[in-house]
Scaffold this active site. Structure first.
Site, PDB file in Angstrom:
ATOM      1  N   GLU A  27       0.704  -1.484   0.251  1.00  0.00           N
ATOM      2  CA  GLU A  27      -0.030  -0.167  -0.289  1.00  0.00           C
ATOM      3  C   GLU A  27       1.375   1.349   0.056  1.00  0.00           C
ATOM      4  O   GLU A  27       0.423   2.701   0.614  1.00  0.00           O
ATOM      5  CB  GLU A  27      -0.753   0.214   1.236  1.00  0.00           C
ATOM      6  CG  GLU A  27      -2.252  -0.923   1.488  1.00  0.00           C
ATOM      7  CD  GLU A  27      -2.934  -0.621   2.325  1.00  0.00           C
ATOM      8  OE1 GLU A  27      -2.596  -1.013   3.525  1.00  0.00           O
ATOM      9  OE2 GLU A  27      -3.613  -1.602   2.106  1.00  0.00           O
ATOM     10  N   VAL A  87      -2.312 -11.810   1.840  1.00  0.00           N
ATOM     11  CA  VAL A  87      -2.469 -12.855   1.434  1.00  0.00           C
ATOM     12  C   VAL A  87      -0.647 -13.277   0.547  1.00  0.00           C
ATOM     13  O   VAL A  87      -0.536 -11.965  -0.559  1.00  0.00           O
ATOM     14  CB  VAL A  87      -3.048 -13.953  -0.164  1.00  0.00           C
ATOM     15  CG1 VAL A  87      -2.021 -15.362  -0.332  1.00  0.00           C
ATOM     16  CG2 VAL A  87      -4.206 -14.220   0.304  1.00  0.00           C
ATOM     17  N   GLY A  93      -3.348 -15.845  -6.736  1.00  0.00           N
ATOM     18  CA  GLY A  93      -3.773 -16.799  -7.202  1.00  0.00           C
ATOM     19  C   GLY A  93      -3.976 -18.055  -7.027  1.00  0.00           C
ATOM     20  O   GLY A  93      -4.361 -18.545  -7.647  1.00  0.00           O
ATOM     21  N   ILE A  96      -6.676 -17.822  -2.204  1.00  0.00           N
ATOM     22  CA  ILE A  96      -6.765 -18.092  -0.622  1.00  0.00           C
ATOM     23  C   ILE A  96      -7.222 -17.154   0.469  1.00  0.00           C
ATOM     24  O   ILE A  96      -7.750 -16.872   1.219  1.00  0.00           O
ATOM     25  CB  ILE A  96      -5.163 -17.873  -0.019  1.00  0.00           C
ATOM     26  CG1 ILE A  96      -4.677 -19.656  -0.359  1.00  0.00           C
ATOM     27  CG2 ILE A  96      -4.810 -18.346   1.898  1.00  0.00           C
ATOM     28  CD1 ILE A  96      -3.322 -19.755  -0.240  1.00  0.00           C
ATOM     29  N   SER A  98      -9.976 -15.345  -0.861  1.00  0.00           N
ATOM     30  CA  SER A  98     -10.887 -15.569  -0.935  1.00  0.00           C
ATOM     31  C   SER A  98     -11.697 -16.619  -0.586  1.00  0.00           C
ATOM     32  O   SER A  98     -12.724 -16.140   0.024  1.00  0.00           O
ATOM     33  CB  SER A  98     -11.260 -16.124  -1.941  1.00  0.00           C
ATOM     34  OG  SER A  98     -13.022 -16.640  -2.675  1.00  0.00           O
ATOM     35  N   TYR A 131     -14.717  -7.977  -4.859  1.00  0.00           N
ATOM     36  CA  TYR A 131     -15.532  -7.356  -4.330  1.00  0.00           C
ATOM     37  C   TYR A 131     -17.295  -6.992  -4.300  1.00  0.00           C
ATOM     38  O   TYR A 131     -17.849  -7.789  -4.107  1.00  0.00           O
ATOM     39  CB  TYR A 131     -14.984  -6.585  -3.000  1.00  0.00           C
ATOM     40  CG  TYR A 131     -14.067  -6.468  -1.891  1.00  0.00           C
ATOM     41  CD1 TYR A 131     -13.653  -7.944  -1.361  1.00  0.00           C
ATOM     42  CD2 TYR A 131     -12.956  -5.383  -2.031  1.00  0.00           C
ATOM     43  CE1 TYR A 131     -12.617  -8.140  -0.842  1.00  0.00           C
ATOM     44  CE2 TYR A 131     -11.371  -6.129  -1.491  1.00  0.00           C
ATOM     45  CZ  TYR A 131     -11.695  -7.238  -0.811  1.00  0.00           C
ATOM     46  OH  TYR A 131     -10.554  -6.910   0.012  1.00  0.00           O
TER      47      TYR A 131
END
Length: 158
Positions: A27, A87, A93, A96, A98, A131
């Site tokens: 971030e 993650v 990808g 995990i 999700s 989301y």
């Protein structure tokens, strides 16, 4: 490769902090994290825990986590705030993230909360799309306000 989602434990906090720092770097805030392992252990596993975690484990290594805590909405009632979901880069990808997200949603749903909310950076398009695909609303007309400790002190000492 398979992975397991489980409730976080006190002994997981060094790995959780490592993931928090990885998220801060992602971030563009690599120096913003001041919380320590000791803080996480005390605040998450003390007499009155302030948060809960779910961790993703693969081959006995923590590769993801979700940290959340209760809130209260004057409009809706009991809610949850999802503070962080991360993650590690090498494991993205693999669904995990999700799975962690689903675990938090299941937890909130089973607890009867009226809403789960979180903040997503406006440039994190893949997260926003994910989301929204789950039915979440990304509120683009609200800004997040924060006051940090030094500013609180200055304000109170006017």
């Amino acid at each position: 490769m398979s992975f397991n989602i489980r409730k976080g434990e006190k002994s997981d906090m060094p790995s959780v902090l490592k993931l928090i720092k990885e998220l801060a770097h992602f971030e563009n805030e690599p120096d913003a994290v001041i919380v320590t392992v000791e803080d996480l252990e005390k605040d998450g596993f003390g007499e009155t825990p302030l948060f809960k975690t779910f961790v993703a484990e693969q081959n006995n290594e923590i590769v993801g986590m979700a940290l959340f805590y209760p809130r209260y909405s004057t409009w809706k009632g009991a809610t949850i705030h999802l503070e962080d979901l991360i993650v590690t880069k090498s494991k993205r990808g693999l669904n995990i993230g999700s799975a962690l997200y689903t675990k938090v949603i299941e937890y909130g749903y089973n607890k009867g909360v009226k809403r789960i909310e979180w903040v997503v950076l406006d440039w994190n398009t893949p997260a926003i799309k994910f989301y929204e695909s789950t039915g979440a609303s990304v509120l683009r007309d609200w800004d997040t306000a924060q006051i940090h400790w030094d500013e609180m002190k200055k304000y109170l000492n006017k």
